[in-house]
Structures are given as structure tokens and as C-alpha cells.
Design a protein around this motif. Sequence first.
Motif, PDB file in Angstrom:
ATOM      1  N   CYS A  38      22.427 -11.244  27.791  1.00  0.00           N
ATOM      2  CA  CYS A  38      22.087 -11.843  26.491  1.00  0.00           C
ATOM      3  C   CYS A  38      20.645 -12.350  26.477  1.00  0.00           C
ATOM      4  CB  CYS A  38      23.048 -12.992  26.173  1.00  0.00           C
ATOM      5  SG  CYS A  38      24.730 -12.474  25.775  1.00  0.00           S
ATOM      6  N   GLY A  56      14.392 -17.188  25.734  1.00  0.00           N
ATOM      7  CA  GLY A  56      15.063 -16.116  26.478  1.00  0.00           C
ATOM      8  C   GLY A  56      14.574 -16.011  27.908  1.00  0.00           C
ATOM      9  N   TRP A  65      17.616 -11.044  24.065  1.00  0.00           N
ATOM     10  CA  TRP A  65      16.918 -12.050  23.236  1.00  0.00           C
ATOM     11  C   TRP A  65      15.408 -11.927  23.416  1.00  0.00           C
ATOM     12  CZ3 TRP A  65      18.689 -16.592  20.414  1.00  0.00           C
ATOM     13  CH2 TRP A  65      17.681 -17.505  20.114  1.00  0.00           C
ATOM     14  N   TYR A  66      14.973 -11.894  24.683  1.00  0.00           N
ATOM     15  CA  TYR A  66      13.545 -11.786  24.976  1.00  0.00           C
ATOM     16  C   TYR A  66      12.948 -10.514  24.374  1.00  0.00           C
ATOM     17  CZ  TYR A  66       9.775  -9.655  27.592  1.00  0.00           C
ATOM     18  OH  TYR A  66       8.645  -8.958  27.925  1.00  0.00           O
TER      19      TYR A  66
END
Length: 469
Positions: free
Chosen positions: A114, A145, A118-119
Motif C-alpha cells: 500500500c 508513503g 501511495w508513493y
Amino acid sequence: MTTITSTGMANDHIAADRRTLAGRIDALPSSAGLWRFITLLALGGFFELYDLFETGYISSGLLAAGVFHTGSEGVFGIADQAAFASATFLGLFVGASLLAPYADRFGRRLTFMCALAWYGVFSLLMAFQQSAEMIILFRFLVGIGLGVELVTIDTYLSEWVPAHLRSRAFAYSFFIQFLSVPAVALMSWWLVPQTILSLEGWRWVVIAGAVCSLVIWLIRKNLPESARWLAQQGRHQEAHKVLSEMEKRCGIAPVADFSDSDASAALPKKGRFSEIWSPAYRKRTLMLVVMNFFQAIGFFGFGNWLPALLSGKGATVTHSLLYAFFITLAYPLGSLICSRYADKLENKWQIVFSSLMTVVFGTLFALATNPVLMIICGFLITYSNAWLTFSYHAYQTEIFPTHIRARAVGFCYSFSRLSTVFSSILIGLILQYAGSQGVIAFIVLSMLMVMLSVGIYGPKTRGLDLENI
């Protein structure tokens, strides 16, 4: 008759140890299968460090494009480069302190995947922003992230690697990750001065990191969950299954399941934040908070501001980026060289000695005026930073138990990000009023604090199972 395996342990000793979960992990041989697993894990960190180090390299492009401004003309009344760096580390602080503990609750693998997604998404969105305000905002979101990802990689790695290979595995992992630093330096030197398909070069540097990280996300979807975390949650059959698969990957035959009492009886299934302040761990927590707060000033103070420090000593922007590329080669080379002796010394003393090396060559860098001497000193500072990095990343994951490991490491690690929020602004001011020498003096004093905190209060960990530290 007793024989010796590639791990350096006797077969009958391995057979006895393999009746426990920790023993089975410690019995994993130093095989191609194990190192491929470590490489796959490290690839995510490659793009995290790529993103961290691009901060200093793309700032010149943002200034040239008229997006960033210097001095009081910046968004917050300070240089936008300083605000950009501070937003990165504020996001890292939020991610490491508030979200990394979810790795103890939901598992290393899910949190890991996750955070990487996100990053990648927010980094890609940042590349297409037009204003300094929006770039700084998305930089903050990217940092969240990153904060979760870096903590989870460390806990993941420490829980899967045999005790006698732990430091060496961290050194090798950071060799892979640090290849990103000369990569982003070279790409910035090549791309930042250009405009391609109507997009400024700094945007292409960001896009490259974001897209490649999303590709790695697809490759790493099949990573196994931590067997230690599964067992600690009471999911013994799942722990046995992933451990058996790892044993097959490493070329040894799986053994019968470990007992439920061995896997879970000694520890509670859920940890609390208050536990890291219990008498058993309070001194370790305070030691790591101090160490993280000051080591980040030395590491990121030099790494993120290297082009500016070189420019301050008379190098042009183009030359400073090229010099920075040669200097940053020491990050992967330093980690690779250190992997040969990483498991021969206590991690606490490696942290102390690497900090001392930064103090010595940082002082010489401040005094240097010759370009060749500047590059040599910068190379050796970077080497010592690489040595420090894998040592403390391994060390801080070793000294807390599984059920609070991500929570404790995330909290302590977040202070390195918090210190950099303020030190990024402070270094900008010091550079403006005291020059490169003032910045180096600030870094040297910070590394002295690292040496004192770890040297005096750090416990020994070399060769010990995580459960026995």
C-alpha cells in the motif's frame, strides 16, 4: 559425523535449532534464493531513496523554470527549496510515526504494498503540478508513503534474515537501494537543463522514479508475509507454509511444523505504544530517538544540499551536479564494500565509527578548495554515510520484539524526519549567512551526538536471535 554447511554452522546444530521458528530462519543458508529475495525487497527501497535524493537535484530545475523562488519571495517567506525539503520530511514524519504502526496490525506485506502504491501515484501527480504551492503539497503526500515504506522494509528484512547474516543483508540491501543516488544525480545532470515534449527536465526525473516504482509494485506482489509476524498473530499454519516455501527457495528441505507454544506463548498478540516506554525498552527508545534526530542532520544535510554546498565553494551548477554524481557513487560502493565485513563488528560500534569518519572528512571538506580534494572528501563522507545508514537501519529493528517492532522503529525513526523538517530550513539559513563551512560544522556536531548516544547506551546485538536481544 558432523559436517559444516555454507552457513558456517554444524548440521546437527541446525537440526536441533530447526525445531523452533527462530531456529528455522537462522538455518536458512546463504543461498542464491535468499539473496534474490533480499534483492526483490530492496528494489522498492531503490525508488524510495531515488525520490528522497532528487530533492536537491531537481530544485535547480524548478528555480530555472520560475516555479521556485529564493529568499522571502518563496511561498512561506523562505526559499521554496527549503520548504520543498521540509514538506518531504514532514510527510516522512507523519508516515513513520502515525501510519507505520499499521504494519504491526495488518502485516508487513500489505502495509508495504500500500505504501509503495501511495508513493508512486502521488509522485506521478506531483510531476504535473504547475505552482510551488501544489508541488510542495504533493511532496508532503509523497513523503507519507515514503515514511511507511522505509520502516516496513527494515522490519520485513530483519524478520526474514538469519541472525548471522543480518548486518550483511542490510549492507547488501542498501547497496541495491543506493544505486538510486548516482542514478538520480546522473539523470538530473542530463535532464534538468532540457525540455522534452514541452515538459521541463525536472518533471522527467520525477516521472521516471514514479513509473518505475509502480512497475516494481507489480513485480513484488508475490512477496511472502513475515513468518515471525504470522506466528506472533497466532496464524501458525500460515507461518509454517511461508517458511517452508522460503526453505525450498533456499534449497533446503522443509521440516515439521514448530509448536504453537514456541511461536506465540512468550509474547502478546497486540502491542501498545506504552510498551516502548516500559522499563525493558525505555533506554533503548530514548537512545534511538537521539540517534535518529542527529544522524538525519548529517546524512540528509550533506546529501540533499550537496550541489548547493559545491556551488557555494565556487562550482557552477553544471559542474556541481557532475561532481555530485561522482561523489554519490560512494553510496552503493560503500555499502557493497561494507557488506564484506558488516557481520564481523557489533552494529553499535559500526554506527560510532562511521559517524567519526563523517566528522573527520566533513571537517576536511569544509577546508578544501581544490576540486579533486573536494570530490575525495565528499566521496569519503558519502562512504561513511552509507556505512552509517545500513548499520543503524539494521540496529534499530533488532532491539525491539516482533509485536511492537514496526511501532517502535516507526516512532524512533520519525524523529530523523522531524529533525530534517527544521534542519532543512536551518541549513538554508546557515548556508546563506555562514557559507559551506558553517553547514559542515553543524553536521559535524550532530554526528558527535550520534557517537555519544549509541556508544554509551546502545546494547549489543551481533549474532543474537531477535527474540533474545
